[in-house]
Design an enzyme around this catalytic site. Sequence first.
Site, PDB file in Angstrom:
ATOM      1  N   LYS A 163     -18.837 -12.847  -3.934  1.00  0.00           N
ATOM      2  CA  LYS A 163     -17.913 -12.987  -5.076  1.00  0.00           C
ATOM      3  C   LYS A 163     -18.470 -12.182  -6.243  1.00  0.00           C
ATOM      4  O   LYS A 163     -19.443 -12.560  -6.871  1.00  0.00           O
ATOM      5  CB  LYS A 163     -17.735 -14.452  -5.474  1.00  0.00           C
ATOM      6  CG  LYS A 163     -16.655 -14.624  -6.538  1.00  0.00           C
ATOM      7  CD  LYS A 163     -16.492 -16.046  -6.977  1.00  0.00           C
ATOM      8  CE  LYS A 163     -15.286 -16.181  -7.901  1.00  0.00           C
ATOM      9  NZ  LYS A 163     -15.332 -15.247  -9.048  1.00  0.00           N
ATOM     10  N   ARG A 211     -11.018  -8.029 -11.615  1.00  0.00           N
ATOM     11  CA  ARG A 211     -10.115  -7.965 -10.453  1.00  0.00           C
ATOM     12  C   ARG A 211      -9.048  -6.907 -10.738  1.00  0.00           C
ATOM     13  O   ARG A 211      -8.453  -6.877 -11.832  1.00  0.00           O
ATOM     14  CB  ARG A 211      -9.481  -9.337 -10.254  1.00  0.00           C
ATOM     15  CG  ARG A 211      -8.531  -9.437  -9.058  1.00  0.00           C
ATOM     16  CD  ARG A 211      -9.269  -9.717  -7.774  1.00  0.00           C
ATOM     17  NE  ARG A 211      -8.333  -9.861  -6.663  1.00  0.00           N
ATOM     18  CZ  ARG A 211      -7.741 -11.003  -6.336  1.00  0.00           C
ATOM     19  NH1 ARG A 211      -7.982 -12.105  -7.029  1.00  0.00           N
ATOM     20  NH2 ARG A 211      -6.928 -11.052  -5.289  1.00  0.00           N
ATOM     21  N   ARG A 253      -5.899  -7.950 -13.232  1.00  0.00           N
ATOM     22  CA  ARG A 253      -5.212  -9.172 -12.821  1.00  0.00           C
ATOM     23  C   ARG A 253      -4.251  -9.662 -13.892  1.00  0.00           C
ATOM     24  O   ARG A 253      -3.255 -10.314 -13.600  1.00  0.00           O
ATOM     25  CB  ARG A 253      -6.247 -10.262 -12.512  1.00  0.00           C
ATOM     26  CG  ARG A 253      -5.639 -11.488 -11.868  1.00  0.00           C
ATOM     27  CD  ARG A 253      -6.684 -12.548 -11.642  1.00  0.00           C
ATOM     28  NE  ARG A 253      -6.276 -13.811 -12.207  1.00  0.00           N
ATOM     29  CZ  ARG A 253      -7.062 -14.863 -12.313  1.00  0.00           C
ATOM     30  NH1 ARG A 253      -8.309 -14.804 -11.930  1.00  0.00           N
ATOM     31  NH2 ARG A 253      -6.621 -15.992 -12.815  1.00  0.00           N
ATOM     32  N   GLU A 309     -12.480  -5.120  -6.854  1.00  0.00           N
ATOM     33  CA  GLU A 309     -13.184  -5.510  -8.078  1.00  0.00           C
ATOM     34  C   GLU A 309     -13.751  -4.260  -8.753  1.00  0.00           C
ATOM     35  O   GLU A 309     -14.455  -3.455  -8.116  1.00  0.00           O
ATOM     36  CB  GLU A 309     -14.330  -6.472  -7.745  1.00  0.00           C
ATOM     37  CG  GLU A 309     -14.833  -7.254  -8.913  1.00  0.00           C
ATOM     38  CD  GLU A 309     -14.094  -8.578  -9.092  1.00  0.00           C
ATOM     39  OE1 GLU A 309     -14.384  -9.283 -10.065  1.00  0.00           O
ATOM     40  OE2 GLU A 309     -13.224  -8.888  -8.247  1.00  0.00           O
TER      41      GLU A 309
END
Length: 528
Positions: free
Chosen positions: A231, A236, A251, A279
């Site tokens: 992660k 994002r 995002r 990412e």
Amino acid sequence: MRRFHALFRALDTTRRTSRKEAALVEYFQSAPDEDAAWAAHLLLGRKGRRAVNTRLLREWAAEASGQPLWLVEESYDAVGDLAETIALLVETDREGARGEPPTLARFVEKRVIGLAALEEDEKKALVLDTWRLLDEGERFLFHKLISGGFRVGVAKGIVARALATVAGVDKATMLHRLAGRWEPTADAWRALMADDDGGDPLRPYPFFLAHPVPDELAEIGDAAEYQAEWKWDGIRAQAVRRGDEAVLWSRGEDLVNSGFPEIVEDVARLPRGTVVDGELLAWKDDGPLGFHALQRRIQRKSVGKKLRAEVPVRLVAYDLLEADGEDLRALPTVERRARLEQLVQDASLPHLGIADVVEGTTWDDLAAARATSRERGVEGLMLKRRDAPYGAGRVRGPWWKWKIDPLTIDTVLVYAQRGHGRRASLYTDYTLAVWDDGALVPVAKAYSGLSDAEIRRVDAFVRRHITERFGPVRVVAPELVFEIAFEGIQPSPRHKSGIALRFPRIARWREDKAPADADTLDSVRALM
């Protein structure tokens, strides 16, 4: 405008999702197209710029209400919300106002967007006229719109579901229609409601989001059913390559091309009809530099050679949503992953990488990998069901985030301010400090983490132990110790302590500790 205010009140006075959705459907079905478009735009949280300085609003409110400015300031301090304070102070005088209450579209275009372009004396005249035109509740809404602080207690998913009901499509389709560059016009509204909306050809897909893992991992099944990935702690983004154009969407559905030109150049070399989810990271050699480095790139209008060299970046891809113009989201995770690996290998681009799959067939295996997260510069693990399609929004089940435990330190409460909204009468905003050479140095502000009962107890303590006042800030006797949790720490020349904590919040009230037991600045710096 009055109908939109009635909708705002309906949404703000109920917690029941069904009632919120019913109110939205009723409004969208009956509102004129241009009003429905603006209502959707506002309710979906589309960003609006501040149209007027709040200092000027306070001064004008004092003049309009006949109250001294100091009393307006004190009232604001007591109420905790400037929009509500001014709405209560000034009065309605519709006979003295120019014109009748306009439609929502005309109101926003003239009195909100149009306000920002005016000179100060023209702004004042328009604001005073608007105050006279509106009642108390409508004035409150007006202030929220011109201050850029408009919010209402309704999630984007509920708005999308209501719009889907009106259009006769499913929620996922509506979320996709709303993504990207969508302007609040009558034509855009009619396209949104049409069988084939013909929207922005460069729009992203709705982002798929993960839930935190439950305390018992066995609740979500066998570890072998999941593909595990690191992660990352970045931004994002979706990289979209369609036609002859390439764009990067965050995002939050903001275009971020200007901050990452070398990645856009790489995306432009991908095959047409490609959409990659991944990412954005500040990346040097074989690993990430950390979010604090990435912040130097965010919202930059241009990036020169010097900044490119100091903060190199990479898009780490972890999903392929479209290939050769074909929507791949219905395919299972493992099939999309295989096609993503082939795409990245064939492209061989310097600023496009691929997320590593973390090996492990048991929860113990994955827990051992997760334990190395901090040294790798990641936040933990992502768990994605191998057979899951790529969904829209936060759907419980297919994707989980298994984050590492936050960092924690013990701090002393030194300053307090009143909160906002329903907490306006309580001291809920705290500045917390650690020791450095015998003095307390502030390191963080925290607004969450205590229960309502604890907040009331802290509020009572603050009121009894105020030692100094600086505007709305109260200096408090340094006696309360709080353990705060945070996600990361970075150097910060802007702060007296020289550090900044990421997402600080109160973990617990340490009533078992004395102020002398709090951490030192050296021990906090050691966490970096």
